[in-house]
Design a protein around this motif. Sequence first.
Motif, PDB file in Angstrom:
ATOM      1  N   VAL A  77       0.722  -1.120  -0.083  1.00 60.12           N
ATOM      2  CA  VAL A  77      -0.010  -0.088  -0.016  1.00 60.12           C
ATOM      3  C   VAL A  77       1.074   1.185   0.038  1.00 60.12           C
ATOM      4  O   VAL A  77       0.367   2.262  -0.173  1.00 60.12           O
ATOM      5  CB  VAL A  77      -1.002   0.015   1.165  1.00 60.12           C
ATOM      6  N   VAL A 206      -4.641   3.082   6.073  1.00 59.80           N
ATOM      7  CA  VAL A 206      -5.381   3.257   4.646  1.00 59.80           C
ATOM      8  C   VAL A 206      -6.733   4.173   4.947  1.00 59.80           C
ATOM      9  O   VAL A 206      -6.827   5.194   4.442  1.00 59.80           O
ATOM     10  CB  VAL A 206      -5.667   2.202   3.835  1.00 59.80           C
ATOM     11  N   GLN A 209      -5.878   7.720   5.788  1.00 58.84           N
ATOM     12  CA  GLN A 209      -5.642   8.278   4.603  1.00 58.84           C
ATOM     13  C   GLN A 209      -6.554   8.898   3.736  1.00 58.84           C
ATOM     14  O   GLN A 209      -6.462   9.401   2.556  1.00 58.84           O
ATOM     15  CB  GLN A 209      -4.218   7.420   3.847  1.00 58.84           C
ATOM     16  N   HIS A 210      -7.980   8.039   3.965  1.00 56.91           N
ATOM     17  CA  HIS A 210      -9.023   8.434   3.266  1.00 56.91           C
ATOM     18  C   HIS A 210      -8.882   7.965   1.856  1.00 56.91           C
ATOM     19  O   HIS A 210      -9.194   8.308   0.732  1.00 56.91           O
ATOM     20  CB  HIS A 210      -9.636   9.908   2.998  1.00 56.91           C
ATOM     21  N   ARG A 211      -8.388   6.643   1.815  1.00 57.94           N
ATOM     22  CA  ARG A 211      -8.201   5.663   0.553  1.00 57.94           C
ATOM     23  C   ARG A 211      -9.223   4.772   0.835  1.00 57.94           C
ATOM     24  O   ARG A 211      -9.489   4.118   1.619  1.00 57.94           O
ATOM     25  CB  ARG A 211      -6.842   5.288   0.585  1.00 57.94           C
ATOM     26  N   HIS A 212      -9.575   4.236  -0.630  1.00 56.14           N
ATOM     27  CA  HIS A 212     -10.955   3.295  -0.475  1.00 56.14           C
ATOM     28  C   HIS A 212     -10.324   1.836  -0.323  1.00 56.14           C
ATOM     29  O   HIS A 212     -11.142   1.087   0.152  1.00 56.14           O
ATOM     30  CB  HIS A 212     -11.576   3.144  -1.851  1.00 56.14           C
ATOM     31  N   ASN A 242     -12.437   0.225  -9.988  1.00 60.20           N
ATOM     32  CA  ASN A 242     -11.125   0.684  -9.219  1.00 60.20           C
ATOM     33  C   ASN A 242      -9.887   0.258 -10.218  1.00 60.20           C
ATOM     34  O   ASN A 242      -8.878   0.205  -9.702  1.00 60.20           O
ATOM     35  CB  ASN A 242     -10.813   0.053  -8.060  1.00 60.20           C
ATOM     36  N   SER A 245      -7.283   2.876  -9.882  1.00 64.35           N
ATOM     37  CA  SER A 245      -6.988   3.302  -8.615  1.00 64.35           C
ATOM     38  C   SER A 245      -6.609   2.301  -7.743  1.00 64.35           C
ATOM     39  O   SER A 245      -7.111   2.279  -6.576  1.00 64.35           O
ATOM     40  CB  SER A 245      -8.078   4.308  -7.991  1.00 64.35           C
ATOM     41  N   THR A 247      -5.165   0.069  -5.049  1.00 64.37           N
ATOM     42  CA  THR A 247      -4.654   0.543  -3.548  1.00 64.37           C
ATOM     43  C   THR A 247      -3.070   0.044  -3.480  1.00 64.37           C
ATOM     44  O   THR A 247      -2.362   0.515  -2.880  1.00 64.37           O
ATOM     45  CB  THR A 247      -5.373  -0.089  -2.654  1.00 64.37           C
TER      46      THR A 247
END
Length: 304
Positions: A77, A206, A209-212, A242, A245, A247
């Motif tokens: 990640v 994660v 960090q406001h990641r999906h 996704n 994007s 992760t």
Amino acid sequence: MADLDRLGITAEALAQMAKTPDPRMREVMAAAIRHLHDFAREVDLKPDEWLAGIAFLTAVGQACTPYRQEFILLSDVLGLSRLVNVMHDATGREAAGTETSLLGPFFREKAPEFAPGESIAVHSTDGEELVLFGTVTDAEGKPVPDAGIDIWQTDAHGLYDLQANDPEVMDLRGRYRTDAEGRYHMRTVKPIGYSIPMDGPVGRMVQQQHRHGMRPAHIHVLVQAPGHRELVTALYLGDDKNIDSDTVFGVSDSLVVTPAKGLPGAPRADVAAVRYDFRLSRLAAGETGGRVGADPSQMMPAAQ
């Protein structure tokens, strides 16, 4: 010893390590010290932040088991795994060779063997059936017979067998071999996109960090043949939301596929299929392994 200031401590640490007999260890550790010290100076690292970092890494280690590799997940990640992977590709992958991807934290050694056309969906049969077929060749297009092909993926709920109720039971993973003309044919179920494990320290980071935290749907592939560079890669389904994007940054354009019915040469016209031809690069003399990932059980300390 003279008093050490902000820069002097780095010079002293490097001096004490300068006689390390192993030249590669000396090089790597010296670079690590320089960058770690520069990092601390750049952000003006506070004692409580330093301690929080120590606590986080401790929790990452404590989350590791024979079925879960939290440190590899952390590397993934942070993009470090992908960086190491790209650099390894640059050292020996031939121009026509298939691009690599991450082995990840869910690979398992000694997957069950399957005959051509058999399905790896032994226990988890939910989902749309999918056929994978194609060839394994060298970078010049010459067929590679008897190449071993491992594949593994999640179930219809986005879980690997290692995350299931009984992780000792292998499912949705298997090993095939190419025929005399380098051809392969295997069956599975269409994978779905899934979240990385969010119940541990890496997942919590994660979320902060406001990641999906999502990975696009994919099937892992590992191809091995004598005289050729081991190929660790994955096939990504292009219709996943996704796909742009990921992760863990594993997607490459050349690895994106679209299942379709009625493909020329498909073993079955009535089932969605993916044709993918893998091209292996030559193994360079003295080359070391290129797996960016590992079987979690192989990473645990040996019993004393």
